[in-house]
Write a protein that holds these residues in place. Structure first.
Motif, short mmCIF file in Angstrom:
data_model
loop_
_atom_site.label_atom_id
_atom_site.label_comp_id
_atom_site.label_asym_id
_atom_site.label_seq_id
_atom_site.Cartn_x
_atom_site.Cartn_y
_atom_site.Cartn_z
N ASP A 123 0.57 -1.11 -0.17
CA ASP A 123 -0.13 0.45 0.00
C ASP A 123 0.54 1.38 0.19
O ASP A 123 0.49 2.50 0.05
CB ASP A 123 -0.90 -0.19 1.42
N LEU A 124 2.53 1.05 -0.32
CA LEU A 124 3.17 2.17 0.18
C LEU A 124 3.41 2.85 -1.73
O LEU A 124 4.65 3.67 -1.74
CB LEU A 124 4.06 2.28 0.67
N ASP A 125 2.97 2.11 -2.85
CA ASP A 125 3.61 2.99 -3.68
C ASP A 125 2.52 3.95 -5.07
O ASP A 125 2.16 4.19 -3.91
CB ASP A 125 3.54 1.06 -4.47
N LEU A 126 3.33 4.89 -5.54
CA LEU A 126 2.80 5.38 -6.57
C LEU A 126 1.11 4.80 -6.94
O LEU A 126 0.50 6.58 -6.25
CB LEU A 126 3.61 5.76 -7.85
N SER A 127 1.07 4.24 -7.36
CA SER A 127 -0.43 3.28 -7.47
C SER A 127 -1.34 3.59 -6.36
O SER A 127 -2.32 4.35 -6.33
CB SER A 127 -0.35 2.04 -8.19
N SER A 128 -1.48 3.21 -5.76
CA SER A 128 -2.24 3.04 -3.87
C SER A 128 -2.05 4.76 -4.06
O SER A 128 -3.03 4.95 -3.28
CB SER A 128 -1.65 2.70 -2.97
N SER A 129 -1.47 5.01 -3.99
CA SER A 129 -1.10 7.24 -3.50
C SER A 129 -1.98 8.04 -4.07
O SER A 129 -2.72 8.70 -3.86
CB SER A 129 0.04 6.91 -3.52
N LEU A 130 -2.21 7.63 -5.66
CA LEU A 130 -3.13 7.62 -6.57
C LEU A 130 -4.35 7.24 -6.15
O LEU A 130 -5.29 8.03 -6.36
CB LEU A 130 -2.56 7.71 -7.87
N ASP A 131 -4.60 6.18 -6.06
CA ASP A 131 -5.69 5.49 -5.48
C ASP A 131 -6.63 6.17 -4.29
O ASP A 131 -7.41 7.19 -4.54
CB ASP A 131 -5.97 4.66 -5.08
N ARG A 132 -6.04 6.23 -3.15
CA ARG A 132 -6.49 7.03 -2.09
C ARG A 132 -6.71 8.58 -2.44
O ARG A 132 -7.94 9.42 -1.97
CB ARG A 132 -5.35 6.87 -1.24
N PHE A 133 -5.83 9.44 -3.79
CA PHE A 133 -5.68 11.18 -4.13
C PHE A 133 -7.27 10.79 -3.97
O PHE A 133 -7.88 11.87 -3.72
CB PHE A 133 -5.36 10.96 -4.94
N PHE A 134 -7.81 9.71 -5.31
CA PHE A 134 -8.77 10.10 -6.27
C PHE A 134 -9.95 9.65 -5.67
O PHE A 134 -11.26 10.22 -5.75
CB PHE A 134 -8.91 9.13 -8.01
N ASN A 135 -10.15 8.95 -4.91
CA ASN A 135 -11.17 8.14 -3.44
C ASN A 135 -11.34 9.90 -2.85
O ASN A 135 -12.54 9.76 -2.57
CB ASN A 135 -10.59 7.48 -2.74
N ALA A 136 -10.89 10.36 -2.03
CA ALA A 136 -10.42 11.80 -1.42
C ALA A 136 -11.32 11.86 -2.26
O ALA A 136 -12.19 12.80 -1.31
CB ALA A 136 -9.21 12.05 -0.89
N TRP A 137 -11.25 12.80 -3.49
CA TRP A 137 -11.93 13.52 -4.42
C TRP A 137 -13.62 13.37 -4.38
O TRP A 137 -14.81 14.09 -4.67
CB TRP A 137 -11.50 13.82 -5.63
#
Lengths: 296, 465
Positions: B112-126
């Motif tokens: 859960d620490l890679d760029l792909s997960s980070s991007l997913d969490r970002f868009f989920n927040a929006w």
């Protein structure tokens, strides 16, 4: 081929190192239940696994959004149902008022209509949690206020939508001014109830009839909106199911792609451990031999 | 022919066996020495008496004992050259594999620490902001997710930079080592030439030179042009590096761009290296790292632009208003992976995040909804942000796999050549002990002959005198 001491020791240590490496790799796979410790273990599978995980993360959020929408739509449908009951009651009361002779009875019936208007006002200000259903985008303050008998709408005509995967738009609400006819030339549903109550008091048959027609028109609009809400709710329910199915599918695929076949791995681990032990044993034997032992 | 001749013959035997013992002792002492080629005593019969063409008649030629022809070391020049070439390849692939492994660990630190997960969490927040824009604290979630994305990019860029710096440091160290070795080689060449001129084959010096050449090959993939027993000529990138006792030096030239390797005597000429650790380091620094860096930069800049285009009031045709009722500005600042950051206004207050088109519309989440949709749009080429991030990891994984295969193949080849080498030149203790026995017995036998002859002489002298 000549075998020299150096070669023997080097070959032995290389074999032991290889056996240890294989064993350790399998041990790590078993204890983490993942076949893919690093992307280079299987690059294509790693990308697939990463994609599946990403899909699952997105599904979780979509589920939250869809659930929110469903709750909102259920509340709206329920309120519309209550409003329609109310309007039917108003109609019955009005008809009774049209055929009542005494002033006191008519006054009592007119009062009932006025009370219905208050109930309607309260329904128009229904909130879902701490947000008002019928304010458009003005969700934080009660959209309908009354002053001196006149009901004013303080909200706007915003329609709340959320896009879920596949570009499907989920619509949450109807705005208050559309729902309660605040901009209609014939007057809003509150105005109609006011007029109805006045008509009953003044015993004006013609007026009662006019207002009953208007009331029916309002009711028809509510029917239409209620059907719309019902359809949106169906769509949301469908989405919710799909999300559940998709989650099961993705989880299954992820497991197939990235998980270790435990039975297989344990058998392999046992074999590798045996190989390692055998190599160690042989190394011990070879290391001790030589001519030196036998010469005095 | 007299008894004294016999004593001399026995003496030659004693001396020869003694030398044999010395050679055996030398072999045994050096059983573990890297680069040591075992030595053998080669003997031949001493010149017979009388020599051919002599007028004396003695009824035949008598042998006069044994003499040492040479001490031969078992070496194969062709095998050595093959080993050097393989060492060069090994150096190159091991550097490549090491660097790529580090990049792989950096880009794929855990599930859960890679760029792909980070991007997913970002868009989920929006998306959550779009669903419940009135919720208190929801904007803080978006702010935090934005910071996390920017930090992931920054960290990746910074680690790639660190790898580049490390590569340059490694480069420097290795060039210095190569220079030291070149000088050592020149020195050895000189000593070997002198010994040769004196008529001796300097086996141990040749062994040392072999070790030096081997290390130079591993470092820089040097080519050994002519290596007779006298002098080894070494070239690198098509140019002579060491010729006889003359060694040129290399230098690391710094300047605009990355440091390059040049000749110290002609700094305008770069050295072209195709194998060896130095070539491996240069390959990683100049072709591998910049490619990945470029992809990260492209993604970061495309992401920032796509989000800003929707978030910034001046760029969004429908307008955007923050929670404070102001027209919204950019969400991200920065143009590449190293500089990507959340805008200072938003860092100061999450209320500067816009979800709505119009003012005083707390329930309007349409701007947030649009930004959440960026996750599903093609961002770089035809790939979405997540796809680019995952494809990058896949690329690195494939590269690591390929490097590992090359490394394993080359290691297997090296081991095979080593096997052949030791078969020829390795010391077998059993063999040496057998030789030891043989020399010992032969010595005893020669000594016995001497003492018998001595008694015979004594008989002659005491009985007849």
């Amino acid at each position: 081929m000549r075998i020299t001491d150096n070669y023997i020791y080097q070959a032995m240590s290389a074999q032991l190192a290889r056996a240890t490496e294989r064993m350790t790799q399998t041990q790590m796979q078993v204890s983490s239940n993942s076949r893919l410790l690093k992307p280079s273990d299987d690059p294509a599978a790693s990308v697939r696994a990463s994609e599946l995980r990403s899909g699952l993360t997105q599904l979780t959020q979509q589920e939250t959004s869809v659930k929110e929408g469903r709750a909102w739509l259920r509340d709206e449908e329920s309120v519309f149902g209550s409003i329609q009951n109310l309007l039917r009651q108003a109609r019955t009361t009005a008809l009774a008022g049209a055929s009542t002779q005494s002033d006191e009875s008519r006054a009592a019936l007119a009062l009932q209509i006025e009370q219905m208007k208050q109930s309607l006002l309260s329904m128009a200000n229904t909130s879902h949690g701490d947000r008002y259903l019928f304010g458009g985008f003005q969700t934080t303050a009660a959209p309908f206020t009354e002053a001196g008998g006149t009901v004013t709408y303080n909200g706007d005509s915003g329609i709340k939508t959320v896009t879920v995967a596949g570009g499907i738009t989920l619509t949450f609400n109807h705005s208050g001014d559309e729902a309660f006819g605040m901009s209609l030339p014939g007057g809003s549903v509150f105005d109609t109830l006011d007029a109805l109550s006045t008509a009953i008091r003044t015993d004006s048959q013609a007026d009662i009839q006019t207002q009953l027609t208007a009331l029916d028109a309002h009711n028809a609009r509510f029917t239409g909106m209620r059907i719309e809400t019902g359809l949106r709710l169906q769509q949301a329910d469908l989405l919710n199911n799909q999300i559940g199915q998709q989650r099961t599918l993705l989880t299954g695929m992820l497991s197939e792609t990235a998980d270790v076949d435990l039975a297989d791995a344990l058998v392999q681990l046992q074999a590798q451990q045996n190989a390692f032990q055998a190599a160690s044993y042989v190394a011990g034997i070879i290391g001790q031999g030589g001519l030196l032992k036998w010469l005095s | 022919m007299s008894l004294f001749t016999t004593i001399n013959t026995a003496l030659s035997g004693l001396l020869a066996q003694q030398q044999g013992l010395e050679v055996t002792g030398h072999n045994v002492a050096n059983v573990q020495t890297p680069g040591y080629h075992r030595q053998e005593l080669v003997t031949r019969t001493a010149p017979p008496y009388p020599s051919a063409g002599s007028v004396l008649s003695t009824g035949g030629q008598f042998g006069t004992g044994v003499e040492v022809a040479q001490i031969r070391s078992m070496r194969d020049a062709y095998l050595s050259r093959q080993q050097d070439a393989t060492n060069g390849q090994l150096g190159r692939w091991s550097m490549g594999y090491q660097a790529l492994s580090r990049i792989e660990t950096m880009l794929s630190p855990g599930q859960d620490l890679d760029l792909s997960s980070s991007l997913d969490r970002f868009f989920n927040a929006w998306q959550q902001l779009a669903t419940t824009p009135e919720a208190p604290g929801i904007r803080s979630t978006v702010q935090a997710a934005g910071i996390a994305v920017a930090t992931t990019f920054n960290s990746a860029a910074s680690q790639l930079d660190t790898l580049t710096q490390q590569a340059n440091a490694d480069l420097s160290t290795r060039v210095d080592r190569l220079n030291t070795l070149s000088e050592a080689l020149a020195e050895l060449n000189a000593q070997i030439s002198i010994a040769r001129a004196e008529g001796r084959v300097p086996n141990d010096l040749l062994d040392q030179r072999g070790v030096t050449l081997s290390e130079m090959a591993q470092l820089a993939g040097v080519t050994v042009l002519a290596s007779d027993d006298a002098a080894a000529t070494v070239s690198i990138g098509g140019q002579i590096l060491v010729d006889g006792s003359y060694a040129r030096q290399l230098q690391v030239k710094t300047g605009a761009g990355q440091p390059t390797i040049v000749w110290e005597d002609t700094p305008s000429q770069t050295v072209a290296l195709r194998s060896g650790e130095i070539a491996g380091i240069l390959e990683v620094r100049d072709t591998v790292i910049p490619v990945y860096r470029q992809q990260l930069d492209d993604l970061a800049s495309a992401l920032a632009d796509a989000v800003n285009r929707l978030h910034n009031n001046a760029r969004n045709p429908a307008g955007t208003i923050t929670a404070n009722g102001q027209p919204a500005g950019d969400f991200f600042t920065g143009t590449d992976a190293a500089t990507l950051a959340v805008h200072a206004d938003i860092l100061a207050s999450a209320d500067a995040i816009a979800a709505a088109h119009t003012a005083n519309a707390p329930g309007d989440g349409s701007v947030a909804d649009a930004i959440a949709g960026v996750a599903r749009q093609p961002l770089v080429g035809v790939q979405t942000a997540g796809q680019v991030a995952r494809a990058l990891v896949g690329q690195v994984g494939t590269a690591v796999q390929a490097a590992k295969t090359q490394l394993d193949t080359t290691t297997a080849l090296r081991d095979h050549l080593h096997e052949q080498d030791t078969a020829l030149s390795g010391v077998s203790l059993d063999e040496e002990l057998t030789s030891l026995m043989m020399y010992q017995r032969a010595y005893e036998a020669s000594a016995r002959i001497m003492s018998v002859t001595d008694r015979m002489l004594e008989t002659l002298l005491t009985q007849l005198g």
